[in-house]
Write an enzyme that holds these catalytic residues in place. Structure first.
Site, PDB file in Angstrom:
ATOM      1  CE  LYS A  39      -0.467  -0.395   5.048  1.00  0.00           C
ATOM      2  NZ  LYS A  39      -1.293  -0.992   6.111  1.00  0.00           N
ATOM      3  NE  ARG A 135      -6.955  -0.084  10.779  1.00  0.00           N
ATOM      4  CZ  ARG A 135      -5.689  -0.194  10.350  1.00  0.00           C
ATOM      5  NH1 ARG A 135      -4.860   0.830  10.438  1.00  0.00           N
ATOM      6  NH2 ARG A 135      -5.252  -1.329   9.836  1.00  0.00           N
ATOM      7  CG  HIS A 167      -4.033  -4.735  11.727  1.00  0.00           C
ATOM      8  ND1 HIS A 167      -2.883  -5.315  11.234  1.00  0.00           N
ATOM      9  CD2 HIS A 167      -3.763  -3.412  11.825  1.00  0.00           C
ATOM     10  CE1 HIS A 167      -1.961  -4.377  11.043  1.00  0.00           C
ATOM     11  NE2 HIS A 167      -2.467  -3.213  11.396  1.00  0.00           N
ATOM     12  NE  ARG A 226      -2.917  -8.315   7.544  1.00  0.00           N
ATOM     13  CZ  ARG A 226      -3.456  -8.803   8.652  1.00  0.00           C
ATOM     14  NH1 ARG A 226      -4.009 -10.009   8.660  1.00  0.00           N
ATOM     15  NH2 ARG A 226      -3.467  -8.103   9.763  1.00  0.00           N
ATOM     16  CE1 TYR A 270      11.592  32.491   3.371  1.00  0.00           C
ATOM     17  CE2 TYR A 270      11.811  30.093   3.318  1.00  0.00           C
ATOM     18  CZ  TYR A 270      11.569  31.291   2.669  1.00  0.00           C
ATOM     19  OH  TYR A 270      11.307  31.289   1.329  1.00  0.00           O
ATOM     20  CB  CYS A 317      13.537  26.508   2.351  1.00  0.00           C
ATOM     21  SG  CYS A 317      14.661  27.568   3.282  1.00  0.00           S
ATOM     22  CG  ASP A 319      11.698  24.261  -3.473  1.00  0.00           C
ATOM     23  OD1 ASP A 319      10.819  23.389  -3.468  1.00  0.00           O
ATOM     24  OD2 ASP A 319      11.476  25.464  -3.708  1.00  0.00           O
TER      25      ASP A 319
HETATM   26  C1  LIG Z   1      -0.557  -1.825   6.943  1.00  0.00           C
HETATM   27  C2  LIG Z   1      -1.117  -3.125   7.393  1.00  0.00           C
HETATM   28  C3  LIG Z   1      -0.275  -4.229   7.555  1.00  0.00           C
HETATM   29  C4  LIG Z   1       1.228  -4.138   7.484  1.00  0.00           C
HETATM   30  O1  LIG Z   1       1.720  -3.555   8.679  1.00  0.00           O
HETATM   31  P1  LIG Z   1       3.295  -3.546   8.961  1.00  0.00           P
HETATM   32  O2  LIG Z   1       3.395  -3.072  10.366  1.00  0.00           O
HETATM   33  O3  LIG Z   1       3.873  -2.580   7.988  1.00  0.00           O
HETATM   34  O4  LIG Z   1       3.771  -4.917   8.742  1.00  0.00           O
HETATM   35  C5  LIG Z   1      -0.860  -5.451   7.836  1.00  0.00           C
HETATM   36  N1  LIG Z   1      -2.191  -5.572   7.966  1.00  0.00           N
HETATM   37  C6  LIG Z   1      -3.032  -4.516   7.848  1.00  0.00           C
HETATM   38  C7  LIG Z   1      -4.490  -4.719   8.043  1.00  0.00           C
HETATM   39  C8  LIG Z   1      -2.517  -3.260   7.573  1.00  0.00           C
HETATM   40  O5  LIG Z   1      -3.344  -2.218   7.479  1.00  0.00           O
END
Ligand SMILES: *Cc1c(COP(=O)(O)O)cnc(C)c1O
Length: 378
Positions: A39, A135, A167, A226, A270, A317, A319
């Site tokens: 992602k 979530r 998660h 994941r 600045y 800044c 850039d």
């Molecule tokens: C982003 C995400 C992950 C990966 O998390 P990491 O900490 O980068 O491994 C796994 N599962 C879900 C649902 C996520 O949103």
């Protein structure tokens, strides 16, 4: 290598990426496959080259993304991959989900029905269970009730439920309370899966490992890991070591545009927040906050020049930024400097930068802006 303007650029080492994947494969048990989380443009590393490398050179078959646009982009590169959308897709795009053969994370029976109404070809999904992240996902007091809801979802016409997942909120912590919390999350999802099995519903996938769990509490029960941040060689949490050999994939570089000697009592940048307290050699560097190098690093961050740490002086800044190179006499216009990465014996990681201004390495790499070309090496 495609020609690029040598102003500010990110070097992405595909060799290190392959190495990280080899290490993650060794961490996982044979019953677990990596689901590469790509992602946010592969955490800022550039999804095209990353996905191609993961698919063709590392044999990765599963990818996870946050939304439909990302899923379609990955599908364009990986025609045979299994692609899971972790986040929300509005039901009006259900047709695209099935057209591109994407797997959608589903958070309720209602949502699943809405998707199926909008799709012509049927919807593949994994059901998300909220076991404590707070979530998205089904939220129930007991695995039994949760399994009953999943079983109802399994009965929805046109829907193919291929797995359940959850998660973790604190798998990156080694405090006893947090370990107990994650244990409870893991028990809830595995118990839900087992309840489903007893009801005669045998799902192909049960997954709950993220990067932190992959490193610290790897479980053979998770059919997929994941893995996100560790693929890119960063820490889920800066305070905990990650397995040996996992190293950052991205470096961030820029050049010195000018070096000048400035007498004592002069203002830099600045707001006149920095005033030289002696004669100093000040170098201007061709990167700024519009490149994703946070302005919060003003007068705090360090940059490597000829293998030496140089302090940022004054405000960053849009850039450009200025550094003190008084102790690096050889520094001159045209020199390449390292904002993230190694130079000689010194290294600055995205995790280190993050801790300087109170964020996490994830945000640093995701925040490197589009203006910064990604250059793929080895
Ligand atoms: C982003 C995400 C992950 C990966 O998390 P990491 O900490 O980068 O491994 C796994 N599962 C879900 C649902 C996520 O949103």
């Amino acid at each position: 290598m495609k020609p690029y303007l040598k102003r500010a650029w990110a070097e992405v080492s595909l060799e290190q990426l392959r190495k990280n994947i080899r290490i993650i494969k060794e961490l996982n048990s044979p019953s677990t496959e990596i689901m590469a989380v790509v992602k946010a443009d592969a955490y800022g590393h550039g999804y095209e080259s990353v996905c191609r490398c993961l698919q063709e050179e590392c044999g990765i078959k599963y990818f996870a993304v946050s939304n439909l646009d990302e899923a379609i982009a990955v599908r364009g590169l990986c025609p045979k991959a299994e692609i899971l959308i972790l986040g929300y897709t509005p039901p009006e795009y259900a047709h695209e989900i099935s057209h591109y053969n994407i797997i959608q994370g589903v958070v309720s029976a209602e949502y699943a029905k809405a998707l199926c109404r909008g799709s012509r070809g049927g919807i593949r999904c994994h059901v998300k269970v909220d076991t404590g992240m707070g979530r998205i996902g089904l939220r129930y007091a007991s695995p039994r009730e949760c399994a009953e809801e999943v079983s109802e979802i399994c009965g929805i016409q046109g829907l193919s439920v291929e797995g359940i997942y959850t998660h973790f909120a604190v798998a990156d912590s080694d405090s006893p309370e947090n370990i107990a919390y994650t244990d409870a999350q893991e028990k809830f999802i595995t118990d839900t899966y087992d309840e489903l099995s007893e009801m005669g519903i045998k799902l192909q996938h049960l997954h709950f490992m993220n990067s932190a769990a992959t490193c610290y509490r790897n479980s053979s029960r998770s059919t997929l890991s994941r893995a996100g941040i560790i693929i890119y060689g960063l820490h889920p949490d800066i305070s905990l070591e990650i397995p040996q050999g996992l190293e950052p994939v991205m470096a961030l570089k820029a050049v010195i545009s000018q070096v000048k000697t400035v007498e004592a009592g002069q203002c830099i940048s600045y707001g006149r927040t920095f005033v030289t307290d002696r004669e100093m050699r000040i170098a201007t560097v061709t990167i700024g906050y519009a490149d994703g190098y946070s302005r919060l690093l003003s007068s705090k961050g360090e940059i490597l020049v000829h293998g030496k740490r140089c302090r940022i002086v004054g405000r960053i800044c849009m850039d450009q930024l200025m550094i003190d190179v008084s102790h690096v006499p050889e520094a001159e216009s045209g020199d390449i400097v390292t904002l993230i990465g190694r130079d000689g014996d010194e290294i600055i990681t995205a995790d280190e930068l993050a801790s300087v201004y109170g964020t996490i390495g994830y945000e640093v790499v995701c925040g490197i802006s589009k203006r910064v070309p990604r250059i793929y090496i080895d």
